[in-house]
Design an enzyme around this catalytic site. Structure first.
Site, PDB file in Angstrom:
ATOM      1  N   ASP A 344       0.293  -1.103   0.771  1.00 18.56           N
ATOM      2  CA  ASP A 344      -0.293  -0.145  -0.066  1.00 18.56           C
ATOM      3  C   ASP A 344       1.087   1.821   0.012  1.00 18.56           C
ATOM      4  O   ASP A 344       2.048   1.444   0.156  1.00 18.56           O
ATOM      5  CB  ASP A 344      -0.805  -0.185   0.903  1.00 18.56           C
ATOM      6  CG  ASP A 344      -0.300  -0.246   2.520  1.00 18.56           C
ATOM      7  OD1 ASP A 344       0.804  -0.756   2.655  1.00 18.56           O
ATOM      8  OD2 ASP A 344      -0.536   0.336   3.691  1.00 18.56           O
ATOM      9  N   GLU A 345      -0.027   2.487  -0.236  1.00 20.97           N
ATOM     10  CA  GLU A 345       0.709   3.514  -0.430  1.00 20.97           C
ATOM     11  C   GLU A 345       2.697   4.156  -0.855  1.00 20.97           C
ATOM     12  O   GLU A 345       3.030   4.332  -0.370  1.00 20.97           O
ATOM     13  CB  GLU A 345       0.405   4.501   1.042  1.00 20.97           C
ATOM     14  CG  GLU A 345      -0.910   3.852   1.260  1.00 20.97           C
ATOM     15  CD  GLU A 345      -1.039   4.561   2.562  1.00 20.97           C
ATOM     16  OE1 GLU A 345      -2.423   5.242   3.229  1.00 20.97           O
ATOM     17  OE2 GLU A 345      -0.778   4.138   3.616  1.00 20.97           O
TER      18      GLU A 345
HETATM   19  C1  TNX Z   1      -3.075   3.683   5.598  1.00 16.80           C
HETATM   20  S1  TNX Z   1      -4.914   1.222   5.222  1.00 16.80           S
HETATM   21  C2  TNX Z   1      -3.172   3.345   5.688  1.00 16.80           C
HETATM   22  C3  TNX Z   1      -1.830   2.764   6.919  1.00 16.80           C
HETATM   23  C4  TNX Z   1      -3.121   3.919   8.256  1.00 16.80           C
HETATM   24  C5  TNX Z   1      -4.288   3.556   8.651  1.00 16.80           C
HETATM   25  C6  TNX Z   1      -5.102   4.593   9.070  1.00 16.80           C
HETATM   26  C7  TNX Z   1      -3.820   0.773   4.229  1.00 16.80           C
HETATM   27  C8  TNX Z   1      -3.123  -0.290   3.272  1.00 16.80           C
HETATM   28  N1  TNX Z   1      -2.798   1.979   4.987  1.00 16.80           N
HETATM   29  O1  TNX Z   1      -0.937   2.945   6.903  1.00 16.80           O
HETATM   30  O2  TNX Z   1      -2.255   3.151   9.587  1.00 16.80           O
HETATM   31  O3  TNX Z   1      -4.098   4.623   6.423  1.00 16.80           O
HETATM   32  O4  TNX Z   1      -6.563   4.658   9.132  1.00 16.80           O
END
Ligand code: TNX
Length: 534
Positions: A344-345
């Site tokens: 993710d991200e």
């Molecule tokens: C998004 S959900 C993220 C996390 C954060 C979260 C906080 C996801 C796959 N990545 O790194 O902790 O939001 O709500």
């Protein structure tokens, strides 16, 4: 005449009122022995698939024991001991597990593997409660284990207390047939942003078991900390595990501790899915080993809560040696089929590099005999058969995964994130996706949320708890409860059998159980909780 009616009516009322008072008094005198006889009036969560009341009552007494017939799988004895361990402290009845071939008599519990009842599947069970014996049957020990959770919930709330109560320990008679809608009913716990030790994780698993959940996904690494010992890369924990959000001391699981948690999970028919989040969310690893960085320079440890600023060097073979060692060590300790690779991200990884990395990471996971799970972004890569895409943010990613033959795990942030605040007054939690009150958490159906994602594409539901804002497990529990039972029910009970108006009444009666287990849950104003226990 009218006058007469006017005087008789209030008199009738008075007599009726007196009769009610008398009934209540008599019931009180009999030591509250109004035996529960209506099995349909229970508060079981998740709601069972079918309940047929028989109108009488079964009672556990000082003579009761738990029977397992000779020839049963060994595991049934362990399940029997688990049940005795749950019931004895509060009932004081000293239930013992009997395996020597004696037959159950009045007030006994019988645990038995049945003969191939297809509808019940791997985790389904049947409870047959007569005035004499309470029988739990299932195809597999896992089903027996789910069934005894129902037995616990059929007993009065005081069964969850740590000290001996008076009882009576009665249950209405009848039959319950029950089996889950989805095979994957889980939660994710972020132990990277704040570290939670094995004791906390085990306490969580006890609650998961109670609500018939069967997966615990552990988010073991992130920018703020690396939480699992890797013997071939020791600095990951020596350095990368020593802090957390806010600058606290952090921590990590030794491989021995992780193995103990896996064992504890297995005893509760829970599978642990370990996650190593890559190629982003890796600052703790990058800080521990300079050679994993593009440019070869290690950053400082990070204790803030920003996301999306770190990446492994996706074009260096050292990175793949690292990934291979980490996955090899973790796979060897993990009996479950899946390893979660995050994904993710990864905002600072170039799109091509990201796809290249995910493809190689998938090969590595497969080479260690496991299948891949990842956050929905991984669908940009070429997915292997058997991959599970965890939908959290972008439906189009999940659909892209489906189109490659993957299955979807449903964790939509707007509905399923345990770290979202309940409302503006919540003390902990974030609100970037939504405020999620207890009704919002319950009132959705994984199979209709995204038109392209159908029931047959879905492996199940997972409720993640990210821990940027929670530093103790007490605080975590405020966010977890009372939303958790609702997620358990979404995963277990057919959607057409669920309704918020009926569920909220059942949930209310779980308040006392949570109090007796010392869970500091959020007292949502939407639920008519019983007064707090003194
Ligand atoms: C998004 S959900 C993220 C996390 C954060 C979260 C906080 C996801 C796959 N990545 O790194 O902790 O939001 O709500």
């Amino acid at each position: 005449m009218e006058n007469l009616i006017r005087t008789i009516k209030p008199m009738k009322k008075l007599i009726n009122g007196m009769a009610t008072v008398l009934t209540v008094l008599l019931a009180g005198l009999a030591g509250c022995a109004t035996e529960p006889t209506d099995l349909s009036g229970n508060s079981i969560i998740p709601k069972p698939v079918s309940i047929t009341p028989a109108g009488e009552s079964f009672a556990l007494t000082a003579k009761s024991d738990i029977f397992i017939m000779p020839g049963s799988p060994e595991e049934l004895t362990s399940i029997g001991n688990y049940l005795a361990g749950k019931l004895n402290p509060s009932t004081g009845l000293g239930l013992e597990v009997i395996t020597d071939g004696r037959k159950p008599g009045k007030g006994d519990i019988l645990l038995a593997i049945g003969t191939g009842d297809e509808e019940l599947g791997e985790e389904g069970y049947e409870l047959n409660i007569t005035g004499k014996v309470l029988t739990v049957t299932a195809n597999k020990p896992a089903g027996i284990f789910r069934g005894i959770q129902t037995v616990r919930q059929l007993l009065p709330p005081e069964v969850e207390a740590g000290t001996v109560g008076e009882g009576p320990w009665t249950i209405p008679t009848g039959t319950i047939r029950d089996f889950p809608l989805y095979g994957h009913r889980g939660v994710m716990l972020d132990v990277a942003r704040h570290f939670f030790g094995p004791e906390d994780v085990m306490r969580y698993m006890d609650q998961l078991a109670k609500y018939k959940m069967n997966v615990l996904h552990l988010h073991l690494s992130d920018d703020q900390g690396w939480r699992i010992e890797i013997k071939s890369w020791p600095n990951l924990t020596v350095h990368g595990g020593k802090t957390e959000v806010g600058g606290g001391e952090g921590g990590f699981y030794t491989q021995e501790e992780y193995t103990q948690m896996v064992k504890y999970a297995a005893e509760r028919y829970i599978t642990i899915i370990p996650e190593i989040d890559m190629p982003g969310h890796t600052n703790a690893a990058l800080s521990s080993y300079p050679e994993l960085n593009t440019g070869g320079k290690a950053p400082e440890l990070y204790t803030g809560i920003k996301v999306g600023f770190s990446t492994l060097d996706t074009r260096s073979e050292t990175t793949y040696k690292f990934v291979d060692d980490v996955i090899r060590e973790i796979a060897a300790l993990t009996p479950g089929k899946y390893i979660h690779i995050g994904g993710d991200e990864s905002h600072v990884t170039k799109p091509d590099d990201y796809v290249y990395f995910i493809n190689r990471a998938q090969d590595i996971v497969e080479s260690h005999g496991k299948s891949v799970t990842g956050w929905d972004e991984i669908a940009h890569a070429t997915l292997k058969p058997g991959t599970v895409v965890q939908y959290w943010a972008r439906a189009e990613n999940a659909v892209m995964g489906l189109n490659q033959g993957a299955k979807v795990l449903m964790s939509p942030a707007k509905y399923a994130y345990l770290d979202m605040k309940y409302d503006t007054a919540s003390i902990f939690g974030l609100n970037w996706a939504a405020y999620i009150e207890v009704d919002d958490a319950y009132n959705w159906d994984p199979a209709t949320l995204v038109p392209e994602i159908k029931k047959e594409n879905i492996v199940g539901i997972e409720a993640p708890l990210w821990t940027e804002t929670v530093s103790t497990f007490k605080e975590a529990e405020y966010l977890i409860y009372p939303r958790l039972p609702g997620y358990a029910e979404i995963g277990w009970t057919p959607a057409e059998m669920r309704s918020w108006d009926e569920y909220r009444v059942r949930l209310a009666s779980h308040g006392k159980r949570m109090e007796l287990m010392d869970i500091g849950f959020y007292r949502s104003p939407l639920i008519e909780w019983e007064p707090a226990v003194e």
